[in-house]
Design an enzyme around this catalytic site. Structure first.
Site, PDB file in Angstrom:
ATOM      1  N   CYS A   6      30.372  42.341  26.538  1.00 49.10           N
ATOM      2  CA  CYS A   6      29.486  42.501  25.438  1.00 49.10           C
ATOM      3  C   CYS A   6      28.312  41.576  25.370  1.00 49.10           C
ATOM      4  O   CYS A   6      27.305  41.931  24.749  1.00 49.10           O
ATOM      5  CB  CYS A   6      30.418  42.284  24.191  1.00 49.10           C
ATOM      6  SG  CYS A   6      31.280  43.724  24.073  1.00 49.10           S
ATOM      7  N   ASP A  29      27.254  43.567  40.134  1.00 49.20           N
ATOM      8  CA  ASP A  29      28.356  42.827  40.060  1.00 49.20           C
ATOM      9  C   ASP A  29      27.865  41.301  40.448  1.00 49.20           C
ATOM     10  O   ASP A  29      27.041  41.226  41.664  1.00 49.20           O
ATOM     11  CB  ASP A  29      29.477  43.340  40.945  1.00 49.20           C
ATOM     12  CG  ASP A  29      30.687  42.628  40.599  1.00 49.20           C
ATOM     13  OD1 ASP A  29      31.553  43.287  40.060  1.00 49.20           O
ATOM     14  OD2 ASP A  29      30.767  41.635  41.001  1.00 49.20           O
ATOM     15  N   GLY A  92      44.643  45.400  38.461  1.00 50.56           N
ATOM     16  CA  GLY A  92      43.608  44.405  38.716  1.00 50.56           C
ATOM     17  C   GLY A  92      42.568  44.152  37.899  1.00 50.56           C
ATOM     18  O   GLY A  92      41.154  43.541  38.274  1.00 50.56           O
ATOM     19  N   THR A  94      40.214  42.365  35.439  1.00 44.89           N
ATOM     20  CA  THR A  94      39.899  41.036  34.869  1.00 44.89           C
ATOM     21  C   THR A  94      39.061  40.941  33.648  1.00 44.89           C
ATOM     22  O   THR A  94      39.077  39.913  32.897  1.00 44.89           O
ATOM     23  CB  THR A  94      39.480  40.093  35.978  1.00 44.89           C
ATOM     24  OG1 THR A  94      38.131  40.523  36.510  1.00 44.89           O
ATOM     25  CG2 THR A  94      40.320  40.037  37.243  1.00 44.89           C
ATOM     26  N   HIS A  99      35.093  49.355  32.640  1.00 45.82           N
ATOM     27  CA  HIS A  99      33.793  49.504  33.658  1.00 45.82           C
ATOM     28  C   HIS A  99      34.092  50.227  34.740  1.00 45.82           C
ATOM     29  O   HIS A  99      35.261  50.289  35.182  1.00 45.82           O
ATOM     30  CB  HIS A  99      33.210  47.926  33.933  1.00 45.82           C
ATOM     31  CG  HIS A  99      34.460  47.043  34.469  1.00 45.82           C
ATOM     32  ND1 HIS A  99      35.128  46.551  33.535  1.00 45.82           N
ATOM     33  CD2 HIS A  99      34.757  46.670  35.679  1.00 45.82           C
ATOM     34  CE1 HIS A  99      36.141  45.846  34.176  1.00 45.82           C
ATOM     35  NE2 HIS A  99      35.826  45.856  35.574  1.00 45.82           N
ATOM     36  N   HIS A 101      33.342  50.328  38.795  1.00 43.88           N
ATOM     37  CA  HIS A 101      32.621  49.635  39.983  1.00 43.88           C
ATOM     38  C   HIS A 101      31.821  51.028  40.736  1.00 43.88           C
ATOM     39  O   HIS A 101      32.623  52.009  40.997  1.00 43.88           O
ATOM     40  CB  HIS A 101      33.530  49.179  40.555  1.00 43.88           C
ATOM     41  CG  HIS A 101      34.238  47.900  40.193  1.00 43.88           C
ATOM     42  ND1 HIS A 101      34.028  46.420  40.457  1.00 43.88           N
ATOM     43  CD2 HIS A 101      35.295  47.656  39.360  1.00 43.88           C
ATOM     44  CE1 HIS A 101      34.706  45.787  39.822  1.00 43.88           C
ATOM     45  NE2 HIS A 101      35.632  46.376  39.064  1.00 43.88           N
TER      46      HIS A 101
END
Ligand code: 5GP
Ligand code: ZN
Length: 113
Positions: A6, A29, A92, A94, A99, A101
């Protein structure tokens, strides 16, 4: 809200934004696992697919179409790329803001072996 993504949406944390529209942003990333590794997120805080409201289901299609557009622009579409969405602790995840990837150009072998 104390959410890293955010804060990226609000510009409070700097990031390399590569795509933006009314509902989504994409950015590189911080810790790339492939030569091309970016994340696509809804601007709206949604923790994960598990908390996605049915009224927000259009977002998923928009995210995938944005991924395709960015992948084509980055020149990874012809050879192919990988989309990863981690959900919750065992998945996994975190950062608790949904989101996707996108890994391209020699992405890591997965599953291993
Ligand atoms: P997850 O493990 O939740 O699926 O992935 C979170 C991803 O967010 C990781 O690949 C991590 O490198 C990335 N990340 C975490 N914090 C930041 C940040 O402040 N900026 C950027 N650009 N990426 C971040
Ligand atoms: Zn958030």
């Amino acid at each position: 809200m104390d959410c890293v993504f955010c804060k990226i949406v609000d510009g409070e944390i700097p990031s390399k934004i590569i795509y933006e529209d009314d509902e989504l942003i994409a950015f590189d990333d911080l810790d790339p696992q492939a030569p091309i590794h970016f994340l696509v997120i809804p601007k709206k805080h949604i923790q994960s697919l598990e908390t996605l409201d049915e009224s927000d289901s259009d977002l998923i299609g928009k995210i995938f179409l944005a991924i395709r557009k960015i992948a084509r622009e980055k020149g990874i579409a012809d050879n192919g790329y990988r989309i990863v969405n981690n959900i919750g602790e065992d998945g996994g995840q975190t950062v608790p803001h949904m989101h996707f990837h996108v890994l391209g150009d020699r992405s890591l072998q997965w599953p291993p072996g």
